[in-house]
Structure formats: C-alpha cells, structure tokens
Design an enzyme around this catalytic site. Structure first.
Site, PDB file in Angstrom:
ATOM      1  N   HIS A  15       0.838  -1.198   0.000  1.00  0.00           N
ATOM      2  CA  HIS A  15       0.000   0.000   0.000  1.00  0.00           C
ATOM      3  C   HIS A  15       0.877   1.254   0.000  1.00  0.00           C
ATOM      4  O   HIS A  15       1.897   1.319   0.686  1.00  0.00           O
ATOM      5  CB  HIS A  15      -0.920   0.010   1.222  1.00  0.00           C
ATOM      6  CG  HIS A  15      -2.113   0.895   1.032  1.00  0.00           C
ATOM      7  ND1 HIS A  15      -2.035   2.272   1.129  1.00  0.00           N
ATOM      8  CD2 HIS A  15      -3.395   0.619   0.693  1.00  0.00           C
ATOM      9  CE1 HIS A  15      -3.218   2.793   0.883  1.00  0.00           C
ATOM     10  NE2 HIS A  15      -4.072   1.813   0.615  1.00  0.00           N
ATOM     11  N   HIS A  16       0.470   2.240  -0.805  1.00  0.00           N
ATOM     12  CA  HIS A  16       1.291   3.446  -0.976  1.00  0.00           C
ATOM     13  C   HIS A  16       1.420   4.247   0.323  1.00  0.00           C
ATOM     14  O   HIS A  16       2.356   5.039   0.474  1.00  0.00           O
ATOM     15  CB  HIS A  16       0.681   4.332  -2.066  1.00  0.00           C
ATOM     16  CG  HIS A  16       1.701   5.093  -2.854  1.00  0.00           C
ATOM     17  ND1 HIS A  16       2.802   5.701  -2.279  1.00  0.00           N
ATOM     18  CD2 HIS A  16       1.798   5.354  -4.187  1.00  0.00           C
ATOM     19  CE1 HIS A  16       3.515   6.305  -3.214  1.00  0.00           C
ATOM     20  NE2 HIS A  16       2.933   6.095  -4.371  1.00  0.00           N
ATOM     21  N   SER A  17       0.517   4.040   1.279  1.00  0.00           N
ATOM     22  CA  SER A  17       0.635   4.750   2.548  1.00  0.00           C
ATOM     23  C   SER A  17       1.873   4.314   3.332  1.00  0.00           C
ATOM     24  O   SER A  17       2.338   5.026   4.228  1.00  0.00           O
ATOM     25  CB  SER A  17      -0.617   4.530   3.401  1.00  0.00           C
ATOM     26  OG  SER A  17      -0.810   3.155   3.670  1.00  0.00           O
TER      27      SER A  17
END
Length: 368
Positions: free
Chosen positions: A137-139
């Site tokens: 996930h890009h977070s």
C-alpha cells in the site's frame, strides 16, 4: 514474530492519509521474474530476516481512533498471512508467462483490496510462472523508500554477503557564480517567474480548469471498469542513442517524448480528424523532494530527523501533453518534451504542491 521497537501508536502523515481515501486508494504492484524455481520456505525466511520483515511500517496495523484519524500500531507479524503461494498456472488459456501474470495483477488491482486486519502488504509467489508479485500500500512509503528497501534486501550473486552496488554519488562540483552576478540574478528571477506561473496553473487546474474530453479521458465510474495490464520493453541502449540526438537530454526526457508521441498516435487511430492540433492533455508526475536524489541508504531513511527520511516525501508537477498529427518527425516530440521538463526543473512547483497539500489537510481535513 514481533517487530522491534516500542508499541505506541504513530499518526500517519498527510500523504499517507490521502492514499487511504476511497477515491485515492493506491496499492503498488511490482512484478519480478526469477531465473530459478522459487523456494517457498527460503523466500519466507529471507523476507523475515530482511529489512522488509523488520521495518516498523511493515509490522504495523492501520487503526483509526474515535475521531477517525489513522495511526500505525505495532503488531506481531505472521509471514504466512502475507506470503500467498500460487502453485498452479494463473491463466490456463494463456501460454505466455508475462501475459498471464499481467492478467493476474490486473485482476488483483480491482478485485482484491489489502485487508486491514494485517499490515498492508503481500508477496505473491507464482511458482508455476517463476514470478513474484509485491503488493504494497502506498501509505507505507513512496517509490524511493520502497526501492531503497528492496535494494537493501538483495545480495550480489557473486558475493551472497555483499549488498548490490548503489548508484554512486556525483563528485564533480560545478563552478558556482557569485550570488550577485548577472547569471545568478537572472536564474533566480527565472525560477521565481516559472514557479509563479506553474503554481498558479496547478491551482487553476486543481479547482476550475479541465481538459477537453478525449478517448483517454474515461467516464463516469471509470474506477469500476475492468482493468488490463500491458507491458512494453525499451532497450536502454536504444534510449541512450535517441537522447544523443539532442544535447543535454535525459532518459526521462526520452520517456516523456515517447508518451507524447504514443498518445498522439493513439488518438489519431481512435478519433481520426476529430481533434485540433495542439490539444492539451494534462498528466502528473511525482518528484522526489529529498535533499539527496535517487535511491537512499536504508539506515538514513530510518532516522527521524533525516532529510532523506522514510515515507511519502514527494511533490506533484503537471506535465501537459499536446496532440499533434502523426507523421511528424518523432524527434519533435522529444524536443517539446525536453523544453517542458527543463522549465519544470527550474521551478519550485513540486515543493509548493507538497506544501499546499499539507496545508489543506492540516486546516481543512483530508476529505477536502
């Protein structure tokens, strides 16, 4: 396995929160092909002992407090829940491994969101195809952070104990003009003017101005449309040969020129004679804002007060692509691309886009 460090909750950064919103939920998919058959047990052991298995972000759950604010909470990592082993062929109708894996990843991108009851990453081992698919996930971090961690997790084939060679830092120093010289003053004025123009355009495009609808614009509910993943290969030697045609051109300039040329030809094919010359399509590019460009040492990324710290540290620049009739000299696309990219490099658009986003999230909330 428990992750190292304290177990106090850590709030997400504004960029990390943005990537968790419904309309901007982003999962990064990275595909790697192996030369030898995949050793599943060996892969799991390697992941657990690597920086990936030890990193606090990769050992933390996403939790929300009573006010809806997101936090990272350390948890015990169960590698068996993160490593998904697929022993059969993922598409029996497709003999080409690359095409079959592309179809598999395209389906994952719309049908299988990452579960929030475990840290937000997975590794899919497609043993029949000898491919590995990373889903992160890009977070958890941006491209610089994640690629730096991946490099730190690898070892040389010739020396299993040695890290891969990172890109060496440039040691040549350019001669600097006096801050009061004509060249320095002109450079500053040019930077200030281009920054003003591009930041104003960024705000107008974000709030009011839209591109004209074309065959590449999508439509209502586009996020629900079926996906297809296609790959194209470009030899680096060919791209180096192309960039020699125009002085001071970079590989990124060549890539932007290829995209510009490809979009024009695609639109010519889909809607011949329907578009006017010079029609604008606005793209975006992410720009690393760390003091040091390129991949980073993983130890420096983990320091809280480091200028190269871990996370999503990037700004956004608008990259306009203009439609031109096919048949033109392909180098014309490269020349236009280089002029635009050079102007963007001379401005602070990326820095201001980061600060503007940070300010809006802080004052008005993530949904705004």
């Amino acid at each position: 396995m428990a992750c190292p460090g304290t177990f106090s909750d850590e709030p997400l950064s504004p960029a990390g929160r943005l990537f968790l919103q419904q309309k901007t939920d982003v999962v990064i998919h990275c595909i790697a092909r192996t030369k030898n058959p995949i050793d599943v047990d060996g892969a799991k052991a390697t992941i657990m002992s690597s920086p990936m298995g030890q990193h606090p972000r990769f050992c933390s759950l996403l939790v929300r407090d009573d006010n809806g604010f997101e936090h990272w909470r350390k948890t015990r990592l169960d590698v068996d829940r993160h490593v998904i082993v697929v022993k059969h062929r993922v598409n029996e109708d497709e003999e080409d491994d690359e095409v079959a894996v592309n179809l598999y990843v395209a389906d994952l991108s719309v049908s299988s969101p990452l579960s929030t009851d475990k840290p937000l990453w997975e590794v899919h081992l497609l043993t029949a195809h000898k491919h590995v698919v990373f889903r992160i996930h890009h977070s958890l971090g941006d491209g610089i952070s994640l690629m730096s961690m991946l490099m730190a997790s690898c070892r040389k084939v010739s020396d299993p104990d040695a890290l891969p060679m990172m890109v060496p830092e440039k040691t040549t120093e350019k001669k600097r003009d006096s801050p009061w010289s004509f060249g320095s003053m002109w450079g500053f004025l040019k930077m200030a003017w281009l920054t003003f123009v591009f930041v104003l355009e960024f705000l107008l495009r974000s709030l009011f101005v839209s591109d004209r609808k074309t065959a590449v614009s999508g439509g209502d509910g586009v996020e629900l449309w079926p996906r297809k993943l296609a790959t194209a290969k470009f030899l680096l030697d060919d791209m180096k040969e192309v960039k020699k045609a125009i002085p001071d051109t970079t590989i990124n300039d060549v890539l932007f020129g290829i995209v510009s040329c490809g979009l024009s030809r695609y639109l010519d094919h889909r809607t011949p004679n329907a578009l006017h010359e010079g029609l604008r399509m606005t793209g975006v590019a992410m720009v690393n804002l760390r003091a040091k460009p390129g991949l980073q040492e993983i130890s420096k990324l983990m320091k809280d007060n480091s200028e190269t710290r871990w996370g999503n540290k990037f700004g956004v620049i608008l990259l306009p692509v203009f439609y031109h009739k096919s048949g033109n000299d392909p180098l014309e696309y490269l020349k236009r691309a280089k002029v635009m990219v050079d102007r963007k490099k001379q401005s602070l658009e990326a820095y201001f886009s980061y600060r503007i986003g940070d300010l809006i999230v802080s004052l008005l909330g993530i949904k705004v």
